[in-house]
Scaffold this motif. Structure first.
Motif, PDB file in Angstrom:
ATOM      1  N   VAL A  50       1.516  -0.199   2.721  1.00  0.00           N
ATOM      2  CA  VAL A  50       1.747  -1.161   1.840  1.00  0.00           C
ATOM      3  C   VAL A  50       1.558  -0.647   0.477  1.00  0.00           C
ATOM      4  O   VAL A  50       2.269  -0.777  -0.613  1.00  0.00           O
ATOM      5  CB  VAL A  50       0.568  -2.443   1.937  1.00  0.00           C
ATOM      6  N   ALA A  51       0.610   0.113   0.071  1.00  0.00           N
ATOM      7  CA  ALA A  51       0.212   0.807  -1.302  1.00  0.00           C
ATOM      8  C   ALA A  51       1.359   1.598  -1.722  1.00  0.00           C
ATOM      9  O   ALA A  51       1.867   1.541  -2.873  1.00  0.00           O
ATOM     10  CB  ALA A  51      -1.201   1.269  -1.405  1.00  0.00           C
ATOM     11  N   TYR A  52       1.872   2.430  -0.798  1.00  0.00           N
ATOM     12  CA  TYR A  52       2.935   3.452  -1.085  1.00  0.00           C
ATOM     13  C   TYR A  52       4.161   2.644  -1.475  1.00  0.00           C
ATOM     14  O   TYR A  52       4.552   2.817  -2.296  1.00  0.00           O
ATOM     15  CB  TYR A  52       3.027   4.478   0.214  1.00  0.00           C
ATOM     16  N   LEU A  53       4.629   1.741  -0.392  1.00  0.00           N
ATOM     17  CA  LEU A  53       5.863   1.069  -0.867  1.00  0.00           C
ATOM     18  C   LEU A  53       5.680   0.166  -2.005  1.00  0.00           C
ATOM     19  O   LEU A  53       6.809   0.134  -2.747  1.00  0.00           O
ATOM     20  CB  LEU A  53       6.064   0.022   0.620  1.00  0.00           C
ATOM     21  N   ARG A  54       4.570  -0.576  -2.295  1.00  0.00           N
ATOM     22  CA  ARG A  54       4.439  -1.280  -3.357  1.00  0.00           C
ATOM     23  C   ARG A  54       4.470  -0.382  -4.689  1.00  0.00           C
ATOM     24  O   ARG A  54       5.074  -0.852  -5.745  1.00  0.00           O
ATOM     25  CB  ARG A  54       3.039  -2.204  -3.390  1.00  0.00           C
ATOM     26  N   ALA A  55       3.939   0.623  -4.672  1.00  0.00           N
ATOM     27  CA  ALA A  55       3.747   1.634  -5.876  1.00  0.00           C
ATOM     28  C   ALA A  55       5.325   2.125  -6.033  1.00  0.00           C
ATOM     29  O   ALA A  55       5.909   2.224  -7.202  1.00  0.00           O
ATOM     30  CB  ALA A  55       3.070   2.557  -5.796  1.00  0.00           C
ATOM     31  N   LYS A  56       6.105   2.550  -5.050  1.00  0.00           N
ATOM     32  CA  LYS A  56       7.463   2.835  -5.020  1.00  0.00           C
ATOM     33  C   LYS A  56       8.526   1.869  -5.464  1.00  0.00           C
ATOM     34  O   LYS A  56       9.517   2.112  -6.400  1.00  0.00           O
ATOM     35  CB  LYS A  56       7.665   3.341  -3.672  1.00  0.00           C
ATOM     36  N   PRO A 112      -1.195  19.990  -1.466  1.00  0.00           N
ATOM     37  CA  PRO A 112      -1.368  18.989  -0.535  1.00  0.00           C
ATOM     38  C   PRO A 112      -0.876  17.557  -0.990  1.00  0.00           C
ATOM     39  O   PRO A 112      -1.049  17.281  -1.974  1.00  0.00           O
ATOM     40  CB  PRO A 112      -2.763  19.218  -0.181  1.00  0.00           C
ATOM     41  N   VAL A 113      -0.511  16.887   0.061  1.00  0.00           N
ATOM     42  CA  VAL A 113      -0.198  15.679  -0.430  1.00  0.00           C
ATOM     43  C   VAL A 113      -1.193  14.769  -0.292  1.00  0.00           C
ATOM     44  O   VAL A 113      -2.232  14.859   0.185  1.00  0.00           O
ATOM     45  CB  VAL A 113       0.651  14.904   0.976  1.00  0.00           C
ATOM     46  N   LYS A 114      -1.389  13.760  -1.578  1.00  0.00           N
ATOM     47  CA  LYS A 114      -2.557  12.995  -1.914  1.00  0.00           C
ATOM     48  C   LYS A 114      -2.205  11.624  -1.688  1.00  0.00           C
ATOM     49  O   LYS A 114      -0.992  11.292  -1.892  1.00  0.00           O
ATOM     50  CB  LYS A 114      -3.109  13.573  -3.269  1.00  0.00           C
ATOM     51  N   GLY A 115      -3.042  10.705  -1.983  1.00  0.00           N
ATOM     52  CA  GLY A 115      -2.783   9.465  -1.858  1.00  0.00           C
ATOM     53  C   GLY A 115      -2.437   8.838  -0.548  1.00  0.00           C
ATOM     54  O   GLY A 115      -2.568   9.389   0.402  1.00  0.00           O
ATOM     55  N   PRO A 116      -1.707   7.683  -0.739  1.00  0.00           N
ATOM     56  CA  PRO A 116      -1.256   7.006   0.440  1.00  0.00           C
ATOM     57  C   PRO A 116      -0.467   7.808   1.684  1.00  0.00           C
ATOM     58  O   PRO A 116      -0.556   7.853   2.608  1.00  0.00           O
ATOM     59  CB  PRO A 116      -0.466   5.627   0.050  1.00  0.00           C
TER      60      PRO A 116
END
Length: 70
Positions: free
Chosen positions: A62-68, A6-10
């Motif tokens: 925001v969290a996903y894009l900043r982490a990426k 399963p997909v986790k996180g943002p």
């Protein structure tokens, strides 16, 4: 045949974001590029105030894009 984990996180919010707001997450990443110099919570506030996203959805994008982007 195995089931993918399963997909986790943002990213786990992405299907709900697309369904709720009717636009692909790529659209929201493009919107965030216009305010990329803002701090994390300023970007979240921008999505909430200007585009009426809920806090959890805005924060996930925001969290996903900043982490990426590092």
């Amino acid at each position: 045949m195995t089931t993918p984990p399963p997909v986790k996180g943002p990213a786990s919010y992405f299907p709900s974001i697309e369904k709720t707001y009717g636009k692909p997450v790529a659209h929201w990443f493009g919107v965030l590029e216009t305010v990329k110099d803002l701090k994390h919570m300023e970007q979240v506030a921008f999505l909430k105030n200007e585009h009426k996203l809920g806090h959890g959805h805005a924060n996930a994008l925001v969290a996903y894009l900043r982490a990426k982007n590092g």
